[in-house]
Design a protein around this motif. Structure first.
Motif, mmCIF file in Angstrom:
data_model
loop_
_atom_site.group_PDB
_atom_site.id
_atom_site.type_symbol
_atom_site.label_atom_id
_atom_site.label_comp_id
_atom_site.label_asym_id
_atom_site.label_seq_id
_atom_site.Cartn_x
_atom_site.Cartn_y
_atom_site.Cartn_z
ATOM 1 N N THR A 143 15.307 0.641 19.397
ATOM 2 C CA THR A 143 16.195 0.163 18.328
ATOM 3 C C THR A 143 15.553 -0.968 17.540
ATOM 4 O O THR A 143 15.496 -0.941 16.310
ATOM 5 C CB THR A 143 17.517 -0.353 18.941
ATOM 6 N N LEU A 144 15.059 -1.934 18.277
ATOM 7 C CA LEU A 144 14.527 -3.129 17.623
ATOM 8 C C LEU A 144 13.337 -2.783 16.730
ATOM 9 O O LEU A 144 13.264 -3.217 15.572
ATOM 10 C CB LEU A 144 14.112 -4.142 18.694
ATOM 11 N N MET A 145 12.413 -1.985 17.247
ATOM 12 C CA MET A 145 11.211 -1.689 16.468
ATOM 13 C C MET A 145 11.526 -0.774 15.285
ATOM 14 O O MET A 145 10.915 -0.893 14.233
ATOM 15 C CB MET A 145 10.128 -1.057 17.360
ATOM 16 N N THR A 146 12.465 0.151 15.462
ATOM 17 C CA THR A 146 12.844 1.004 14.337
ATOM 18 C C THR A 146 13.501 0.171 13.246
ATOM 19 O O THR A 146 13.151 0.271 12.062
ATOM 20 C CB THR A 146 13.816 2.106 14.798
ATOM 21 N N ALA A 147 14.453 -0.685 13.656
ATOM 22 C CA ALA A 147 15.145 -1.522 12.676
ATOM 23 C C ALA A 147 14.161 -2.435 11.955
ATOM 24 O O ALA A 147 14.176 -2.543 10.725
ATOM 25 C CB ALA A 147 16.224 -2.346 13.363
ATOM 26 N N THR A 148 13.261 -3.065 12.716
ATOM 27 C CA THR A 148 12.272 -3.952 12.109
ATOM 28 C C THR A 148 11.413 -3.196 11.102
ATOM 29 O O THR A 148 11.162 -3.674 10.000
ATOM 30 C CB THR A 148 11.347 -4.552 13.187
ATOM 31 N N GLY A 149 10.965 -2.007 11.511
ATOM 32 C CA GLY A 149 10.126 -1.209 10.624
ATOM 33 C C GLY A 149 10.833 -0.881 9.330
ATOM 34 O O GLY A 149 10.252 -0.968 8.244
ATOM 35 N N ILE A 150 12.101 -0.515 9.422
ATOM 36 C CA ILE A 150 12.831 -0.135 8.220
ATOM 37 C C ILE A 150 13.122 -1.365 7.358
ATOM 38 O O ILE A 150 12.972 -1.327 6.137
ATOM 39 C CB ILE A 150 14.117 0.607 8.606
ATOM 40 N N LEU A 151 13.481 -2.467 8.007
ATOM 41 C CA LEU A 151 13.772 -3.679 7.245
ATOM 42 C C LEU A 151 12.535 -4.222 6.533
ATOM 43 O O LEU A 151 12.642 -4.881 5.508
ATOM 44 C CB LEU A 151 14.358 -4.756 8.172
ATOM 45 N N SER A 152 11.348 -3.936 7.083
ATOM 46 C CA SER A 152 10.154 -4.494 6.445
ATOM 47 C C SER A 152 9.485 -3.499 5.492
ATOM 48 O O SER A 152 8.359 -3.716 5.075
ATOM 49 C CB SER A 152 9.172 -4.990 7.504
ATOM 50 N N THR A 153 10.171 -2.421 5.163
ATOM 51 C CA THR A 153 9.630 -1.498 4.157
ATOM 52 C C THR A 153 9.558 -2.217 2.804
ATOM 53 O O THR A 153 10.563 -2.755 2.351
ATOM 54 C CB THR A 153 10.540 -0.266 4.002
ATOM 55 N N PRO A 154 8.383 -2.238 2.164
ATOM 56 C CA PRO A 154 8.281 -2.918 0.869
ATOM 57 C C PRO A 154 9.276 -2.334 -0.137
ATOM 58 O O PRO A 154 9.399 -1.121 -0.254
ATOM 59 C CB PRO A 154 6.840 -2.634 0.429
ATOM 60 N N ASN A 155 9.944 -3.214 -0.834
ATOM 61 C CA ASN A 155 10.987 -2.782 -1.763
ATOM 62 C C ASN A 155 10.450 -1.875 -2.871
ATOM 63 O O ASN A 155 11.163 -1.007 -3.365
ATOM 64 C CB ASN A 155 11.671 -4.016 -2.352
ATOM 65 N N THR A 156 9.177 -2.074 -3.255
ATOM 66 C CA THR A 156 8.638 -1.248 -4.344
ATOM 67 C C THR A 156 8.727 0.240 -4.033
ATOM 68 O O THR A 156 8.953 1.040 -4.937
ATOM 69 C CB THR A 156 7.149 -1.546 -4.638
ATOM 70 N N TYR A 157 8.540 0.608 -2.743
ATOM 71 C CA TYR A 157 8.617 2.033 -2.407
ATOM 72 C C TYR A 157 9.998 2.597 -2.742
ATOM 73 O O TYR A 157 10.112 3.712 -3.253
ATOM 74 C CB TYR A 157 8.307 2.263 -0.930
ATOM 75 N N PHE A 158 11.028 1.803 -2.445
ATOM 76 C CA PHE A 158 12.379 2.261 -2.783
ATOM 77 C C PHE A 158 12.557 2.341 -4.294
ATOM 78 O O PHE A 158 13.149 3.280 -4.818
ATOM 79 C CB PHE A 158 13.425 1.314 -2.188
ATOM 80 N N LEU A 177 9.017 5.343 -14.568
ATOM 81 C CA LEU A 177 8.320 4.060 -14.660
ATOM 82 C C LEU A 177 6.999 4.135 -13.911
ATOM 83 O O LEU A 177 6.951 4.517 -12.746
ATOM 84 C CB LEU A 177 9.202 2.951 -14.062
ATOM 85 N N VAL A 178 5.913 3.799 -14.618
ATOM 86 C CA VAL A 178 4.622 3.646 -13.953
ATOM 87 C C VAL A 178 4.443 2.165 -13.689
ATOM 88 O O VAL A 178 4.375 1.372 -14.619
ATOM 89 C CB VAL A 178 3.469 4.178 -14.830
ATOM 90 N N PHE A 179 4.403 1.805 -12.394
ATOM 91 C CA PHE A 179 4.378 0.390 -12.029
ATOM 92 C C PHE A 179 3.019 -0.239 -12.303
ATOM 93 O O PHE A 179 2.004 0.445 -12.387
ATOM 94 C CB PHE A 179 4.726 0.236 -10.547
ATOM 95 N N GLN A 180 3.051 -1.564 -12.404
ATOM 96 C CA GLN A 180 1.823 -2.315 -12.646
ATOM 97 C C GLN A 180 0.819 -2.096 -11.501
ATOM 98 O O GLN A 180 -0.357 -1.895 -11.739
ATOM 99 C CB GLN A 180 2.170 -3.799 -12.795
ATOM 100 N N ASP A 181 1.304 -2.128 -10.235
ATOM 101 C CA ASP A 181 0.471 -1.717 -9.103
ATOM 102 C C ASP A 181 0.725 -0.236 -8.890
ATOM 103 O O ASP A 181 1.830 0.230 -9.142
ATOM 104 C CB ASP A 181 0.867 -2.460 -7.824
ATOM 105 N N PRO A 182 -0.276 0.495 -8.383
ATOM 106 C CA PRO A 182 -0.055 1.940 -8.221
ATOM 107 C C PRO A 182 1.163 2.252 -7.342
ATOM 108 O O PRO A 182 1.866 3.218 -7.592
ATOM 109 C CB PRO A 182 -1.334 2.423 -7.558
ATOM 110 N N SER A 183 1.413 1.425 -6.309
ATOM 111 C CA SER A 183 2.558 1.627 -5.401
ATOM 112 C C SER A 183 2.701 3.075 -4.948
ATOM 113 O O SER A 183 3.788 3.625 -4.950
ATOM 114 C CB SER A 183 3.877 1.194 -6.057
ATOM 115 N N LEU A 184 1.576 3.677 -4.549
ATOM 116 C CA LEU A 184 1.660 5.037 -4.011
ATOM 117 C C LEU A 184 2.285 4.978 -2.624
ATOM 118 O O LEU A 184 2.182 3.967 -1.936
ATOM 119 C CB LEU A 184 0.269 5.655 -3.911
ATOM 120 N N PHE A 185 2.938 6.071 -2.221
ATOM 121 C CA PHE A 185 3.449 6.144 -0.854
ATOM 122 C C PHE A 185 2.249 6.348 0.075
ATOM 123 O O PHE A 185 1.616 7.397 0.020
ATOM 124 C CB PHE A 185 4.427 7.305 -0.703
ATOM 125 N N PRO A 186 1.951 5.366 0.934
ATOM 126 C CA PRO A 186 0.717 5.468 1.717
ATOM 127 C C PRO A 186 0.738 6.606 2.733
ATOM 128 O O PRO A 186 -0.308 7.044 3.186
ATOM 129 C CB PRO A 186 0.627 4.109 2.421
#
Ligand code: ADP
Ligand code: MG
Lengths: 265, 312
Positions: B193-208, A88-97
């Motif tokens: 712990t807190l900063m690691t957890a926060t960082g991971i929880l705030s990872t944008p879902n699109t990356y996953f 899937l090529v997303f609408q936004d590039p969504s590159l890993f920064p």
């Protein structure tokens, strides 16, 4: 040379409906009874005003959403979750920064542990998108169009059997866009992949597709499917195209959405 | 302002210090440490200045520094006048610069030993705390169930200053060194712990989502997506952790450990040897600044991919 040689790429979308927010008071019917069969090796475009569920349909095929009703099949097997066979090529590039251009293009191969075997192909795809010399750049250093091309290369490099593209050329200037369209056609022809392309650009849809699926919103559904019979390679100024263009615009007009129509003119 | 004037600022400041030093009589016996330190600093400045000729950027950096050096020299002179020249500020709470410096000459052996002991304690505790904090943070950030059960405990225990546990630890832990390590690790563990957890929880879902459509397994999602995305936040935890571990270290040494800079300070103030107290504070400052600068350098190397504007 795909991951699974036994995947031929037939997509069946059977009476699929997708409803977001399933509490009764504010549910959005993103798709209603969408039925579409895409043959192996076919290139199909989805056009229609925003909000008609094009992205949702692509995400369903990608396996990132589950249908509220109906079923989705790849080669008669139900689609369950994402798989590298369906890129899937997303609408936004969504590159890993945090990865360079090279790292992003290589990320699919690395995720699948194929990088050691196929690392030589990464450079090819970077060349294909015209970003040689930018291998070590990070996404924040790229323009929107460059980032979008990297996103394309990232998907191409993974060699999926089915390629799902969500307005992939939207951020590109006219010349780069035509270039990338031809690259897409080349890859599509060479690899005999199945491609499902969302686009806002009717000329692009006509130039690239075997069939054009016109969708209308509220609720999102298929209004009409138009076949493009013109043989390939096609000239961009082909006479048939004008005809098709008028017909598509009329179909969208038939849907009584004059405000959206102005968008295409 | 003319460049020549700005370059001369530090020399001018040094001249003022020297004039004060050699013309106004001192109330205490002079040790001639002041002139030695000052001359050494002037030589360093001159060498840095000459070395900066290679690039305009470096010259600018030196030029930016000179007003501060000048004002620093004025402050030192004022300090000297108020203490050892006129005796306005009362002894033993206020000590002259030269007296404080003399500690480095007279007592360097014990100071160095204390510093090394403190550093050993600091790094053992810090590294253990950081490592365990990273692991718990990743677990909390990744597994909703762990988040549900463990996060409240972290939030409850975290804000309590680690030093509160000292009486308990003295009873439980077999050695004072082990107890102090545990204390520092505990103090670091919380922000880590807190900063690691926060960082991971705030990872944008699109990356996953992108990674999953590319064929990533959960190992890739954790180590190649979630953790890299959380790195800026993790570094924040490393900075906060370094701050609290230093505070905890000194407190632990003041309360029970029989070595280290905290112990040195307690002992010195017990004998009202405040010049020694100040000398060790200077060492703590220099050490802390060096460590923080080092972490900054590592951070800048690791996070080159970040946009410049969100750096702090
Ligand atoms: N995750 C979601 N939650 C709620 N509503 C959504 C979500 N995704 C899409 N929608 C809604 O579904 C409809 C179709 O959206 P989308 O598929 O993005 O349309 P298109 O790509 O054609 O512009 C829109 O009304 C949109 O607001
Ligand atoms: Mg969309």
């Amino acid at each position: 040379m795909t991951g699974d040689a036994n995947v031929s790429g037939k997509i069946s979308i059977r009476n699929v409906s997708k409803i977001f927010n399933e509490n009764k008071d504010n549910e959005v019917v993103a798709l209603k009874n969408v039925h579409l069969d895409i043959e192996p090796g076919e290139l199909v475009s989805l056009v229609g005003p925003s909000g008609c569920g094009k992205s949702t349909l692509l995400r369903l095929v990608a396996g990132l959403e589950t249908a509220t009703d109906g079923e989705l099949l790849l080669d008669e097997t139900p689609i369950q979750g994402p798989h590298y066979d369906r890129g899937l090529v997303f609408q936004d590039p969504s590159l890993f920064p945090w990865l360079t251009v090279y790292g992003n293009v290589a990320s699919g191969l690395k995720a699948r542990k194929l990088y050691d075997k196929k690392s030589n192909t990464v450079e090819e795809y970077i060349k294909m998108i015209g970003l040689e010399g930018f291998e070590k750049s990070y996404p924040h250093q790229l323009s929107g169009g460059m980032a979008q091309r990297v996103s394309l290369a990232r998907s191409f490099a993974n060699q999926p059997k089915v390629l799902l593209l969500d307005e992939p050329f939207g951020a590109l200037d006219a010349f780069t866009r035509m270039n990338m369209q031809d690259e897409l056609l080349k890859i599509w022809t060479e690899r005999e992949i199945t491609a499902l392309l969302v686009t806002h650009d009717i000329d692009e849809a006509i130039y690239l597709s075997d069939r054009i699926v016109i969708m209308t919103p509220r609720p999102g559904k298929i209004e009409e499917i138009i076949e493009v019979k013109t043989s390939r390679p096609r000239a961009r100024n082909n006479e048939d195209f004008l005809h098709l263009r008028v017909r598509i615009l009329e179909t969208l007009n038939f849907a009584k959405r004059a405000d959206d129509l102005s968008y295409y003119l | 302002m003319k460049k020549g004037v700005r370059i001369a600022f530090p020399y001018l400041g040094a001249a003022i210090i020297f004039i004060n030093y050699y013309t106004i009589p001192s109330l205490a016996e002079s040790r001639s440490i002041y002139p030695i330190i000052l001359t050494a600093l002037l030589i360093v400045y001159t060498v840095v200045w000459i070395a900066s000729f290679r690039s305009p950027k470096k010259i600018q950096k030196v030029l930016n520094l000179t007003p501060k050096l000048f004002v620093g020299a004025l402050a030192l002179t004022a300090w000297d006048i108020l203490t050892v020249r006129m005796g306005v500020l009362p002894l033993p709470f206020f000590q002259s610069f030269e007296r404080i410096m003399s500690v480095f000459v007279d007592d360097w052996h014990l100071l160095l030993k204390s510093l090394l002991h403190s550093l050993r304690l600091l790094f053992t505790g810090y590294l253990i705390g950081m490592a365990t904090g990273l692991v718990t943070g990743v677990f909390i950030g990744w597994y909703p169930k762990v988040n549900y059960w463990i996060m409240p405990i972290v939030k409850a225990i975290g804000p309590i200053p680690a030093t509160v546990w000292i009486p308990l630890i003295i009873v439980i832990m077999p050695t004072m060194f082990g107890g102090s390590v545990f204390l520092i690790a505990l103090a670091v563990w919380f922000p880590a712990t807190l900063m690691t957890a926060t960082g991971i929880l705030s990872t944008p879902n699109t990356y996953f989502e992108v990674a999953r459509t590319l064929g990533a397994d959960s190992r890739y999602l954790i180590f190649r997506v979630a953790i890299p995305s959380a790195l800026p936040s993790i570094f924040m935890g490393m900075f906060i952790g370094m701050g609290v571990s230093c505070v905890t270290l000194i407190s632990a040494e003041m309360l029970g450990v029989k070595a280290g800079l905290g112990w040195y300070i307690t002992k010195a103030s017990g004998w009202t040897e405040y010049h020694k107290v100040y000398a060790s504070i200077i060492i703590i400052l220099i050490t802390f600044t060096t460590i923080i600068t080092l972490i900054f350098k590592i951070r800048d190397k690791v996070l080159v991919w970040q946009k410049n504007e969100i750096k702090w």
